[in-house]
Design a protein around this motif. Structure first.
Motif, PDB file in Angstrom:
ATOM      1  N   GLY A  29      31.730  10.487 -54.521  1.00 40.65           N
ATOM      2  CA  GLY A  29      32.710   9.481 -54.906  1.00 40.65           C
ATOM      3  C   GLY A  29      32.758   9.374 -56.418  1.00 40.65           C
ATOM      4  O   GLY A  29      32.889  10.376 -57.123  1.00 40.65           O
ATOM      5  N   ASP A  30      32.626   8.158 -56.924  1.00 40.61           N
ATOM      6  CA  ASP A  30      32.615   7.932 -58.372  1.00 40.61           C
ATOM      7  C   ASP A  30      31.202   7.930 -58.948  1.00 40.61           C
ATOM      8  O   ASP A  30      31.018   7.684 -60.146  1.00 40.61           O
ATOM      9  CB  ASP A  30      33.286   6.591 -58.701  1.00 40.61           C
ATOM     10  CG  ASP A  30      34.769   6.594 -58.355  1.00 40.61           C
ATOM     11  OD1 ASP A  30      35.378   7.684 -58.455  1.00 40.61           O
ATOM     12  OD2 ASP A  30      35.299   5.541 -57.968  1.00 40.61           O
ATOM     13  N   LEU A  31      30.223   8.211 -58.109  1.00 41.70           N
ATOM     14  CA  LEU A  31      28.823   8.132 -58.541  1.00 41.70           C
ATOM     15  C   LEU A  31      28.267   9.505 -58.879  1.00 41.70           C
ATOM     16  O   LEU A  31      28.436  10.466 -58.124  1.00 41.70           O
ATOM     17  CB  LEU A  31      27.968   7.494 -57.444  1.00 41.70           C
ATOM     18  CG  LEU A  31      28.353   6.081 -57.015  1.00 41.70           C
ATOM     19  CD1 LEU A  31      27.557   5.670 -55.794  1.00 41.70           C
ATOM     20  CD2 LEU A  31      28.112   5.099 -58.156  1.00 41.70           C
ATOM     21  N   THR A  32      27.582   9.610 -60.001  1.00 38.61           N
ATOM     22  CA  THR A  32      26.870  10.844 -60.339  1.00 38.61           C
ATOM     23  C   THR A  32      25.484  10.779 -59.736  1.00 38.61           C
ATOM     24  O   THR A  32      24.869   9.714 -59.650  1.00 38.61           O
ATOM     25  CB  THR A  32      26.770  11.012 -61.863  1.00 38.61           C
ATOM     26  OG1 THR A  32      26.126   9.860 -62.427  1.00 38.61           O
ATOM     27  CG2 THR A  32      28.141  11.192 -62.477  1.00 38.61           C
ATOM     28  N   ILE A  33      24.985  11.931 -59.313  1.00 38.17           N
ATOM     29  CA  ILE A  33      23.684  11.991 -58.637  1.00 38.17           C
ATOM     30  C   ILE A  33      22.713  12.803 -59.476  1.00 38.17           C
ATOM     31  O   ILE A  33      22.996  13.934 -59.865  1.00 38.17           O
ATOM     32  CB  ILE A  33      23.803  12.640 -57.242  1.00 38.17           C
ATOM     33  CG1 ILE A  33      25.007  12.082 -56.477  1.00 38.17           C
ATOM     34  CG2 ILE A  33      22.505  12.453 -56.472  1.00 38.17           C
ATOM     35  CD1 ILE A  33      24.944  10.606 -56.179  1.00 38.17           C
ATOM     36  N   ASN A  50      17.060  22.083 -44.082  1.00 36.07           N
ATOM     37  CA  ASN A  50      16.669  20.699 -43.796  1.00 36.07           C
ATOM     38  C   ASN A  50      16.900  19.802 -45.013  1.00 36.07           C
ATOM     39  O   ASN A  50      17.262  18.632 -44.877  1.00 36.07           O
ATOM     40  CB  ASN A  50      15.195  20.626 -43.378  1.00 36.07           C
ATOM     41  CG  ASN A  50      14.872  21.447 -42.143  1.00 36.07           C
ATOM     42  OD1 ASN A  50      13.809  22.040 -42.057  1.00 36.07           O
ATOM     43  ND2 ASN A  50      15.790  21.499 -41.194  1.00 36.07           N
ATOM     44  N   VAL A  51      16.686  20.356 -46.203  1.00 35.90           N
ATOM     45  CA  VAL A  51      16.958  19.609 -47.439  1.00 35.90           C
ATOM     46  C   VAL A  51      18.460  19.529 -47.683  1.00 35.90           C
ATOM     47  O   VAL A  51      18.973  18.492 -48.118  1.00 35.90           O
ATOM     48  CB  VAL A  51      16.236  20.266 -48.639  1.00 35.90           C
ATOM     49  CG1 VAL A  51      16.747  19.717 -49.963  1.00 35.90           C
ATOM     50  CG2 VAL A  51      14.734  20.025 -48.524  1.00 35.90           C
ATOM     51  N   PHE A  52      19.176  20.608 -47.386  1.00 39.02           N
ATOM     52  CA  PHE A  52      20.625  20.597 -47.543  1.00 39.02           C
ATOM     53  C   PHE A  52      21.254  19.525 -46.651  1.00 39.02           C
ATOM     54  O   PHE A  52      22.165  18.797 -47.072  1.00 39.02           O
ATOM     55  CB  PHE A  52      21.205  21.970 -47.203  1.00 39.02           C
ATOM     56  CG  PHE A  52      22.647  22.133 -47.565  1.00 39.02           C
ATOM     57  CD1 PHE A  52      23.029  22.371 -48.876  1.00 39.02           C
ATOM     58  CD2 PHE A  52      23.640  22.045 -46.598  1.00 39.02           C
ATOM     59  CE1 PHE A  52      24.370  22.512 -49.228  1.00 39.02           C
ATOM     60  CE2 PHE A  52      24.981  22.186 -46.929  1.00 39.02           C
ATOM     61  CZ  PHE A  52      25.338  22.422 -48.254  1.00 39.02           C
ATOM     62  N   ASP A  53      20.752  19.418 -45.429  1.00 37.98           N
ATOM     63  CA  ASP A  53      21.254  18.399 -44.513  1.00 37.98           C
ATOM     64  C   ASP A  53      20.928  16.995 -45.007  1.00 37.98           C
ATOM     65  O   ASP A  53      21.708  16.057 -44.792  1.00 37.98           O
ATOM     66  CB  ASP A  53      20.676  18.607 -43.116  1.00 37.98           C
ATOM     67  CG  ASP A  53      21.413  19.702 -42.330  1.00 37.98           C
ATOM     68  OD1 ASP A  53      22.338  20.312 -42.907  1.00 37.98           O
ATOM     69  OD2 ASP A  53      21.064  19.932 -41.162  1.00 37.98           O
ATOM     70  N   ALA A  54      19.783  16.842 -45.668  1.00 38.41           N
ATOM     71  CA  ALA A  54      19.461  15.550 -46.267  1.00 38.41           C
ATOM     72  C   ALA A  54      20.527  15.161 -47.283  1.00 38.41           C
ATOM     73  O   ALA A  54      20.938  14.000 -47.370  1.00 38.41           O
ATOM     74  CB  ALA A  54      18.084  15.594 -46.930  1.00 38.41           C
ATOM     75  N   GLY A  55      21.006  16.148 -48.041  1.00 39.40           N
ATOM     76  CA  GLY A  55      22.087  15.912 -48.996  1.00 39.40           C
ATOM     77  C   GLY A  55      23.380  15.500 -48.311  1.00 39.40           C
ATOM     78  O   GLY A  55      24.105  14.624 -48.796  1.00 39.40           O
ATOM     79  N   LEU A  56      23.656  16.102 -47.150  1.00 44.16           N
ATOM     80  CA  LEU A  56      24.854  15.740 -46.395  1.00 44.16           C
ATOM     81  C   LEU A  56      24.762  14.312 -45.864  1.00 44.16           C
ATOM     82  O   LEU A  56      25.755  13.567 -45.873  1.00 44.16           O
ATOM     83  CB  LEU A  56      25.048  16.714 -45.231  1.00 44.16           C
ATOM     84  CG  LEU A  56      25.348  18.178 -45.591  1.00 44.16           C
ATOM     85  CD1 LEU A  56      25.417  19.028 -44.330  1.00 44.16           C
ATOM     86  CD2 LEU A  56      26.661  18.279 -46.370  1.00 44.16           C
ATOM     87  N   LEU A 111      23.048  11.859 -47.189  1.00 39.85           N
ATOM     88  CA  LEU A 111      23.214  10.960 -48.333  1.00 39.85           C
ATOM     89  C   LEU A 111      24.669  10.916 -48.791  1.00 39.85           C
ATOM     90  O   LEU A 111      25.185   9.861 -49.184  1.00 39.85           O
ATOM     91  CB  LEU A 111      22.313  11.400 -49.481  1.00 39.85           C
ATOM     92  CG  LEU A 111      20.808  11.170 -49.269  1.00 39.85           C
ATOM     93  CD1 LEU A 111      20.003  11.882 -50.350  1.00 39.85           C
ATOM     94  CD2 LEU A 111      20.488   9.675 -49.267  1.00 39.85           C
ATOM     95  N   GLN A 112      25.332  12.061 -48.734  1.00 40.45           N
ATOM     96  CA  GLN A 112      26.731  12.136 -49.159  1.00 40.45           C
ATOM     97  C   GLN A 112      27.603  11.211 -48.317  1.00 40.45           C
ATOM     98  O   GLN A 112      28.555  10.604 -48.825  1.00 40.45           O
ATOM     99  CB  GLN A 112      27.222  13.575 -49.046  1.00 40.45           C
ATOM    100  CG  GLN A 112      28.596  13.822 -49.636  1.00 40.45           C
ATOM    101  CD  GLN A 112      28.930  15.307 -49.675  1.00 40.45           C
ATOM    102  OE1 GLN A 112      28.528  16.070 -48.788  1.00 40.45           O
ATOM    103  NE2 GLN A 112      29.652  15.733 -50.693  1.00 40.45           N
ATOM    104  N   GLN A 113      27.271  11.089 -47.053  1.00 36.96           N
ATOM    105  CA  GLN A 113      28.041  10.207 -46.184  1.00 36.96           C
ATOM    106  C   GLN A 113      27.611   8.755 -46.329  1.00 36.96           C
ATOM    107  O   GLN A 113      28.442   7.839 -46.246  1.00 36.96           O
ATOM    108  CB  GLN A 113      27.882  10.639 -44.719  1.00 36.96           C
ATOM    109  CG  GLN A 113      28.607   9.717 -43.741  1.00 36.96           C
ATOM    110  CD  GLN A 113      28.681  10.295 -42.354  1.00 36.96           C
ATOM    111  OE1 GLN A 113      29.466  11.205 -42.065  1.00 36.96           O
ATOM    112  NE2 GLN A 113      27.863   9.772 -41.457  1.00 36.96           N
TER     113      GLN A 113
END
Length: 383
Positions: A57-61, A307-313, A315-317
């Motif tokens: 969104g408008d947030l940087t990570i 498994n880490v990539f899915d953690a990112g998904l 969080l993205q949601q």
């Protein structure tokens, strides 16, 4: 004079914007075992961090990666540092089951969501006030074990030897598997343990051989999954050997060679992606992840990286909903993030489909695993 006032106003506006930007930035800690006995698990996880979304969104990570060298004590130190010094909004990791079990108390006390890419279901079951802060991005043991036991029953297995790591991963696997074995009329005739750093399991292997089981189940993650199997084969064992999803990495095939030929395991569809129907919802995103990883690192990733990539998904949601409640960097944001993660519904990941709830912080169903065999030195769908 008017120019000076305009410049001052602009400076104030810029300062306010900078302050808001700083508050808007989401900090995510990542603890992986990039060195030590669990490195074959931790390296693809560390390498996956650059592939995680840099903006939601408008947030940087901002991701803050730390290596715990496979040491549970170092995991605790890393998590404490991320919480107290970096004020992270969430943590992905650690890589190992005992490491993750050791940090639950600290993330719960701080109210920081933990996305644990580990094997043992013990990090999220039984659910309590501490584990409600943990979300697991791998299949729970019972989903994998059910597939293995079904294959054993179909193959006429009556007696089984069990050898697992002497930590939460191996212990929970024995708990889950022994209950299913008993329910299906199978007897466990040998029950052995070893440590991840062990260089030999000769004694344990000889005890299993003397019990003459129809099949053997090895419960270990990463490189340590290879040793019990190669030892049994070297000592003359001819029965079927099964592995858990902890063995689902390319190095299992490289290190085991011909001695792991014929292995049966249940794991992520990523291992046999070309054989998976295009209609499977996870095939596209798994293919995209593999391609991105190969481009960045010149090699295919182990499922542990996914498994880490899915953690990112996840969080993205979840982050946009949490951001509507409070600003990043606050305890209110972290609590809202936890609540948002728990509301995950039908999220397609590389490993399967996530449906979280107050009682299920893994969220996988049977779409999150397939039965796999090792044939001619490669992974293939089991027939």
């Amino acid at each position: 004079m008017k120019l000076n006032k305009t410049a001052t106003a602009l400076a104030i506006a810029l300062a306010a914007f900078a302050s808001q930007s700083a508050l808007a930035q989401v900090k995510i800690g990542v603890v992986s075992s990039a060195t030590g006995p669990t490195a074959l698990v931790g390296i693809p996880q560390k390498n996956t961090v650059p592939l995680l979304p840099a903006k939601i969104g408008d947030l940087t990570i901002e991701y803050i990666p730390l290596d715990d060298a496979s040491d549970p004590t170092a995991s605790v130190t890393a998590v404490k540092k991320l919480i107290s010094e970096q004020n992270v909004d969430a943590i992905i990791g650690p890589s190992g089951s005992p490491n993750a079990m050791g940090v639950i108390q600290f993330v719960a006390d701080a109210g920081v969501p933990l996305l644990a890419p580990v094997g043992t279901a013990a990090v999220v079951t039984p659910m309590d006030d501490k584990k409600k802060w943990v979300f697991k991005t791998t299949q729970n043991d019972d989903i994998i074990a059910t597939a293995l036991v079904a294959h054993m029953v179909k193959s006429g297995v009556k007696t089984v030897g069990f050898i697992g790591v002497g930590d939460p991963y191996g212990e929970n696997w024995y708990k889950v598997f022994s209950a299913l074995a008993d329910k299906n009329g199978m007897k466990i005739v040998a029950n052995e343990r070893f440590q991840r750093q062990d260089a030999s399991v000769t004694g344990q292997s000889l005890k299993i051989l003397s019990a003459k089981p129809d099949a053997v189940l090895v419960a270990a993650a990463g490189g340590p999954a290879v040793l019990p199997q190669t030892t049994l084969v070297e000592q003359g064992y001819k029965g079927q050997i099964y592995q858990t999803h902890g063995a689902a990495l390319p190095d299992f095939l490289k290190l085991g060679g011909k001695k792991v030929e014929g292995t049966i395991l249940a794991a992520s569809l990523m291992l046999v992606l070309p054989e998976i129907a295009d209609s499977h919802p996870s095939k596209r995103i798994a293919s995209e992840y593999i391609a991105a990883y190969e481009k960045a690192h010149g090699t295919k990733p182990a499922t542990f990286g996914a498994n880490v990539f899915d953690a990112g998904l996840l969080l993205q949601q979840a982050i946009p909903a949490a951001a509507k409640v409070a600003k990043p960097g606050t305890k209110e944001f972290r609590a809202a993030l936890r609540d948002s993660l728990e509301q995950t519904r039908e999220l397609v990941g590389t490993q399967g489909i996530y449906n979280m709830s107050a009682t299920d912080h893994s969220g996988f169903d049977e779409r999150g695993r397939v039965l796999i065999a090792v044939r001619d030195g490669a992974w293939t769908l089991a027939k």
